[in-house]
Scaffold this motif. Structure first.
Motif, mmCIF file in Angstrom:
data_model
loop_
_atom_site.group_PDB
_atom_site.id
_atom_site.type_symbol
_atom_site.label_atom_id
_atom_site.label_comp_id
_atom_site.label_asym_id
_atom_site.label_seq_id
_atom_site.Cartn_x
_atom_site.Cartn_y
_atom_site.Cartn_z
ATOM 1 N N LEU A 89 -14.148 16.866 31.518
ATOM 2 C CA LEU A 89 -14.888 17.748 32.507
ATOM 3 C C LEU A 89 -14.535 17.661 33.908
ATOM 4 O O LEU A 89 -14.232 18.492 34.665
ATOM 5 N N ARG A 90 -14.355 16.452 34.614
ATOM 6 C CA ARG A 90 -14.065 16.226 35.685
ATOM 7 C C ARG A 90 -12.715 16.704 36.150
ATOM 8 O O ARG A 90 -12.561 17.147 37.293
ATOM 9 N N GLU A 135 -11.411 33.763 38.881
ATOM 10 C CA GLU A 135 -12.482 32.795 38.418
ATOM 11 C C GLU A 135 -12.259 32.439 36.914
ATOM 12 O O GLU A 135 -11.980 33.324 36.052
ATOM 13 N N HIS A 165 -10.881 18.894 34.843
ATOM 14 C CA HIS A 165 -11.100 20.331 34.783
ATOM 15 C C HIS A 165 -11.397 21.060 36.106
ATOM 16 O O HIS A 165 -11.120 22.042 36.619
ATOM 17 N N GLU A 166 -12.647 20.480 36.436
ATOM 18 C CA GLU A 166 -13.550 20.906 37.462
ATOM 19 C C GLU A 166 -12.606 20.840 38.818
ATOM 20 O O GLU A 166 -12.427 21.767 39.578
ATOM 21 N N THR A 199 -14.354 30.524 33.853
ATOM 22 C CA THR A 199 -15.609 29.731 33.405
ATOM 23 C C THR A 199 -15.372 29.343 31.841
ATOM 24 O O THR A 199 -15.188 30.578 31.161
ATOM 25 N N CYS A 213 -9.849 24.901 26.466
ATOM 26 C CA CYS A 213 -9.520 24.003 27.436
ATOM 27 C C CYS A 213 -7.965 24.362 27.766
ATOM 28 O O CYS A 213 -7.700 24.398 29.033
ATOM 29 N N ARG A 262 -9.582 20.822 39.216
ATOM 30 C CA ARG A 262 -8.535 21.634 39.263
ATOM 31 C C ARG A 262 -8.988 23.166 39.047
ATOM 32 O O ARG A 262 -8.208 24.183 38.983
ATOM 33 N N VAL A 300 -11.471 24.793 37.047
ATOM 34 C CA VAL A 300 -12.242 25.351 36.182
ATOM 35 C C VAL A 300 -13.730 25.128 36.169
ATOM 36 O O VAL A 300 -14.147 24.181 36.522
ATOM 37 N N ARG A 301 -14.452 26.427 36.054
ATOM 38 C CA ARG A 301 -15.960 26.011 36.380
ATOM 39 C C ARG A 301 -16.387 25.931 34.733
ATOM 40 O O ARG A 301 -15.864 26.301 33.748
ATOM 41 N N PHE A 302 -17.683 25.438 34.567
ATOM 42 C CA PHE A 302 -18.212 25.411 33.330
ATOM 43 C C PHE A 302 -19.617 25.712 33.148
ATOM 44 O O PHE A 302 -20.579 25.408 34.099
#
Lengths: 402, 62
Positions: free
Chosen positions: A192-193, A168, A195-196, A170, A155, A198, A200-202
């Motif tokens: 998760l919220r 990108e 990072h997304e 991920t 992370c 800002r 970052v994809r997961f």
């Protein structure tokens, strides 16, 4: 001259062990042996400031205490085997060393993925050389990055890669949420919220089955057949203890070096383990031996082990209280910090919001048997300060089992 | 004993405040404040504070 205390491993834990041996009154010779060419340096910035190009090596190097000015440093040298009955270690330069006492401080190395595909383009982050190599790859224009493993290092690296302008980024993990293992669902969802939001994809709930590419990696193959295009892959999938050199001495090396409550290994009064390679029972909690990879552990273990060893070398019979550190860790990601005190992993079944909410500063409490065993703050320094207010209560936690 | 904190490095972790509360504290604005010339009797706890600083921002100059 009398045989030295040999410290196998010349990183933070080794340095602190030498310093604490002096602080505990040991005046005899000390020899530190480390496989990296560098003097001990601080590793947390490797996944952040060093990757971002904001920190020089000089800013990472520890300043050894004056009391260890006389110790011998053998850098760029590795211990390859040990004979604990004869009190001797063998080095990769062919030499052998006799010791009065041995401090095991050889640490961990990154676990690697063994699935098929090219190795070029795949990175880990443990050493300064690792971080420099990864930075060179991440700063190429338009780079697509896949981070395998949504733990702390994964992370942090993902956040740094986004800040560096990667096209990108991920993060792939078999668990449904980032950092869910150590922190649980509540924090995992909040992370998760953030990072997304800002960039970052997961790809969660997904395993990696292979790497595409001819010579250099071009994609990461997931277990549902999806291929994530990738110019750079970061493997942050845990670590492996550097204990092979201790094989053949009857020690329990299942996961690191098993120690007793005073960090001694194999029932030997002259062998201690410090840092993240030590699997020790923490008398504050349930007495189950665990390895702990927090930054505070090298210093905590070194202090206790050095007192035990210095007393032994001085012919004294110490009965100090068993090792019982209060765990603490932090992680800086994007513009927020995670700050933990206590043992949240022991209270994952009963997590409560103490202050704040999922979108702002958040303070979560982890309970076992109805009692607070850990707190984790997520947000700015105000949240971390709120976590710190629970530290005194956590310090009072007696052992959960007698 | 002379204590110097590199305030460009300090990120308000507060570990020094736990280790040596007689020397380090947070002020009303939440910024680190410290005694630059503590009594030598406090050396052990100041050394501990320097050890546990995640940024290694604390220097002890004799």
């Amino acid at each position: 001259m009398s045989a030295p205390v040999v410290v196998a491993g010349a990183s933070m834990a080794g340095l602190r062990a030498a310093e604490q041996l002096r602080a505990a009154g040991h005046t005899g010779p000390i020899t530190l042996i480390g496989d990296e060419p560098h003097m001990p340096y601080n590793r947390p910035p490797l996944s952040k400031e060093v990757l971002a190009g904001k920190a020089s090596f000089e800013s990472l190097a520890f300043r050894p205490r004056a009391a260890v000015a006389d110790v011998e440093w053998r850098l760029g040298t590795k211990v390859v085997s040990a004979d604990l009955d004869r009190r001797r270690v063998r080095l990769d330069d062919g030499g052998t060393l006799s010791y009065a006492a041995l401090v095991v401080a050889t640490g961990m190395r990154p676990r690697r993925l063994r699935c098929p595909g090219p190795l070029a383009g795949r990175h880990t982050v443990r050493t300064l050389a690792d971080a420099r190599g990864l930075r060179a790859a991440l700063t190429r224009p338009g780079v697509r990055v896949v981070v395998v493993g949504a733990g702390f290092i994964g992370c942090e690296v993902a956040a740094t890669a986004v800040a560096l302008g990667a096209a990108e980024v991920t993060v792939v993990d078999p668990l449904p949420l980032p950092m869910a293992g150590p922190l649980g669902e509540l924090l995992g969802r909040a992370l998760l919220r953030r990072h997304e939001a800002r960039g970052v994809r997961f790809a969660l709930g997904a395993g990696v089955t292979g790497f595409d590419g001819d010579g250099h990696v071009t994609g990461v193959v997931l277990d549902d057949g999806t291929v994530l295009p990738a110019d750079v892959v970061v493997e942050s999938v845990g670590s492996v203890a550097n204990t092979e050199w201790l094989d053949g001495n009857g020690l329990d090396l299942t996961d690191g070096v098993l120690t007793d409550k005073h960090l001694r290994a194999g029932g030997r009064p002259d062998v201690v383990a410090v840092g993240d390679v030590a699997r020790f029972p923490n008398a504050r909690y349930d007495g189950v031996p665990r390895r702990v990879e927090h930054w505070s552990i090298p210093t905590d273990t070194a202090k206790h082990a050095a007192r035990v060893l210095a007393a032994q070398l001085g012919g004294a019979e110490p009965e100090p209280a068993p090792f019982a550190p209060l765990p603490t860790f932090w992680s800086d990601q994007h513009d927020f910090r995670l700050q933990s005190f206590g043992a949240p992993a022991l209270g994952l079944d009963d997590v409560r919001v103490i202050e704040g909410g999922p979108d702002g500063d958040l303070l979560a409490g982890y309970h076992r048997g109805g009692r607070l065993v850990g707190v984790v703050a997520l947000g700015g320094t105000g949240a971390a300060a709120a976590a710190a207010r629970h530290r005194a209560e956590l310090l009072k936690t007696p052992a959960l089992t007698a | 004993m002379k204590v110097v904190v590199d305030m460009n490095k300090c990120q308000d972790h507060g570990q020094c405040v736990f280790a040596a509360p007689d020397v380090f504290r947070f002020d009303e604005a939440g910024r680190l404040a410290y005694v630059p010339d503590p009594d030598d009797a406090l050396r052990d706890e100041v050394e501990e504070a320097a050890d546990v600083c995640p940024l290694q921002a604390i220097r002890i100059e004799d």
